[in-house]
Write an enzyme that holds these catalytic residues in place. Structure first.
Site, PDB file in Angstrom:
ATOM      1  N   ARG A 263      -9.522   8.049  -0.974  1.00  0.00           N
ATOM      2  CA  ARG A 263     -10.521   8.428   0.025  1.00  0.00           C
ATOM      3  C   ARG A 263     -11.397   9.550  -0.519  1.00  0.00           C
ATOM      4  NH1 ARG A 263      -9.232   6.468   5.507  1.00  0.00           N
ATOM      5  NH2 ARG A 263     -10.953   7.823   6.123  1.00  0.00           N
TER       6      ARG A 263
ATOM      7  N   THR B 173      -8.468   3.147   8.263  1.00  0.00           N
ATOM      8  CA  THR B 173      -9.696   2.359   8.245  1.00  0.00           C
ATOM      9  C   THR B 173      -9.793   1.585   9.553  1.00  0.00           C
ATOM     10  OG1 THR B 173      -9.259   2.145   5.899  1.00  0.00           O
ATOM     11  CG2 THR B 173     -11.050   0.828   6.777  1.00  0.00           C
TER      12      THR B 173
ATOM     13  N   GLU C 151      -8.756   0.474  -3.348  1.00  0.00           N
ATOM     14  CA  GLU C 151      -9.577   0.527  -2.136  1.00  0.00           C
ATOM     15  C   GLU C 151     -10.487   1.734  -2.189  1.00  0.00           C
ATOM     16  OE1 GLU C 151      -7.754   0.672   1.681  1.00  0.00           O
ATOM     17  OE2 GLU C 151      -6.510  -1.049   1.215  1.00  0.00           O
TER      18      GLU C 151
ATOM     19  N   HIS D 262      -5.706   3.585  -1.792  1.00  0.00           N
ATOM     20  CA  HIS D 262      -7.042   3.939  -1.290  1.00  0.00           C
ATOM     21  C   HIS D 262      -7.354   5.375  -1.693  1.00  0.00           C
ATOM     22  CE1 HIS D 262      -9.771   4.169   2.586  1.00  0.00           C
ATOM     23  NE2 HIS D 262     -10.411   4.492   1.480  1.00  0.00           N
TER      24      HIS D 262
ATOM     25  N   ARG E  67      -7.324  12.786   0.863  1.00  0.00           N
ATOM     26  CA  ARG E  67      -6.270  13.267   1.765  1.00  0.00           C
ATOM     27  C   ARG E  67      -4.892  12.723   1.395  1.00  0.00           C
ATOM     28  NH1 ARG E  67      -7.592   9.808   7.160  1.00  0.00           N
ATOM     29  NH2 ARG E  67      -9.581  10.853   6.941  1.00  0.00           N
TER      30      ARG E  67
ATOM     31  N   HIS F  94       0.868   6.262   1.881  1.00  0.00           N
ATOM     32  CA  HIS F  94       1.661   7.181   2.698  1.00  0.00           C
ATOM     33  C   HIS F  94       2.619   8.036   1.867  1.00  0.00           C
ATOM     34  CE1 HIS F  94      -0.082   5.742   6.231  1.00  0.00           C
ATOM     35  NE2 HIS F  94       0.971   5.302   6.902  1.00  0.00           N
TER      36      HIS F  94
ATOM     37  N   ASN G 138       0.849  -1.193   0.000  1.00  0.00           N
ATOM     38  CA  ASN G 138       0.000   0.000   0.000  1.00  0.00           C
ATOM     39  C   ASN G 138       0.889   1.248   0.000  1.00  0.00           C
ATOM     40  OD1 ASN G 138      -1.426   2.276   1.079  1.00  0.00           O
ATOM     41  ND2 ASN G 138      -3.076   0.899   1.681  1.00  0.00           N
TER      42      ASN G 138
END
Ligand code: PXP
Length: 249
Positions: free
Chosen positions: A50, A106, A75, A48, A54, A15, A12
């Site tokens: 969102r 999450t 995601e 992901h 963000r 970050h 993932n």
């Protein structure tokens, strides 16, 4: 122990986008990080998008779809906006996660059992478009059975509580959580669901999860990116890969 076969590692890279956005700069580029993760042995990339953007942004998803040679696990929350984006890109997998604006990450699993009719309708067009549907859930039997019932192909079991108990030093609760995850993985497998797991996994916590025979894929982000600050992304991912392989042989 018998050789349990290779388990996929999904990295993932959210970050990386968080760091970029912290300065409003163009770097570091999450797509570059994803390519490096692939070179280091990642079997897939997770990102992901969102609702508040963000970290990962729409343009990052465009870039990942163009650049990746491994599958993208996209995601997203179960919203109309996100579904339209997924349908426009048709990533290999769509992992549906619960999303609250105020949370840092999450925090819990999806309530599939309490929202099964809506979710069944929600995932139908995504399945028709060829995306593998993964639902991020806890290990509860009701959630696993509901995931199978509505036609998901994959469940990703939430390992966050297991990891938290480990670092809090509450080993009785940690071990109970591990046993429940193992039971959940066996049940999901018996219902023909592919089993993935993730959230909070580190070098210290990965092996008992990696050793579960039914678990075909782990998705790991936060720890790998944190460790990358000290040793670099390639060594961090290679060490995680080594620990996973060691746990399965
Ligand atoms: N799996 C899912 C569904 C997630 O939402 C996350 C966090 O974005 C992860 C795995 C990875 O968790 P972590 O970043 O704690 O390794």
């Amino acid at each position: 122990m018998a050789d349990l076969g290779k388990q996929r590692l999904g990295v993932n890279i959210d970050h990386v986008a968080t760091v970029r956005n912290a300065r409003g700069s163009a770097y570091p580029d999450p797509v570059r990080a994803a390519k490096l993760a692939e070179e280091a042995g990642a079997d897939g990339i997770t990102a992901h998008l969102r609702e508040d953007r963000r970290h990962i942004r729409d343009a990052d998803i465009d870039g990942l779809m163009l650049a990746l040679t491994t599958p993208l696990n996209f995601e997203m929350a179960a919203t109309e906006e996100m579904r339209a984006i997924a349908l426009a890109h048709r990533p290999h997998a769509v992992c549906i996660v619960p999303e609250k604006r105020e949370e840092r990450t999450t925090e819990g699993g999806l309530d599939v059992a309490g929202d099964d009719n809506r979710l069944a309708e929600f995932i139908a067009p995504l399945r028709e478009a060829g995306c593998r549907i993964s639902l991020f859930i806890g290990h509860e039997e009701t959630q696993i059975r509901a995931a199978a019932r509505i036609g998901a192909e994959v469940v990703e079991l939430h390992t966050g509580a297991y990891c938290d108990y480990h670092y809090e030093g509450d080993f009785a609760k940690r071990d109970a959580e591990l046993a429940a995850l193992q039971q959940g993985a066996a049940l999901a497998h018996s219902l023909d669901l592919e089993v993935h797991a993730g959230h909070g996994l580190t070098y210290e916590t990965v092996q008992p999860i990696a050793a579960m025979p039914e678990v075909r894929e782990l998705n790991i982000g936060h720890f790998l990116m944190a460790e990358s600050l000290f040793v670099g992304m390639v060594p961090a991912i290679r060490e995680m890969r080594r620990l996973m392989d060691e746990a399965r042989t």
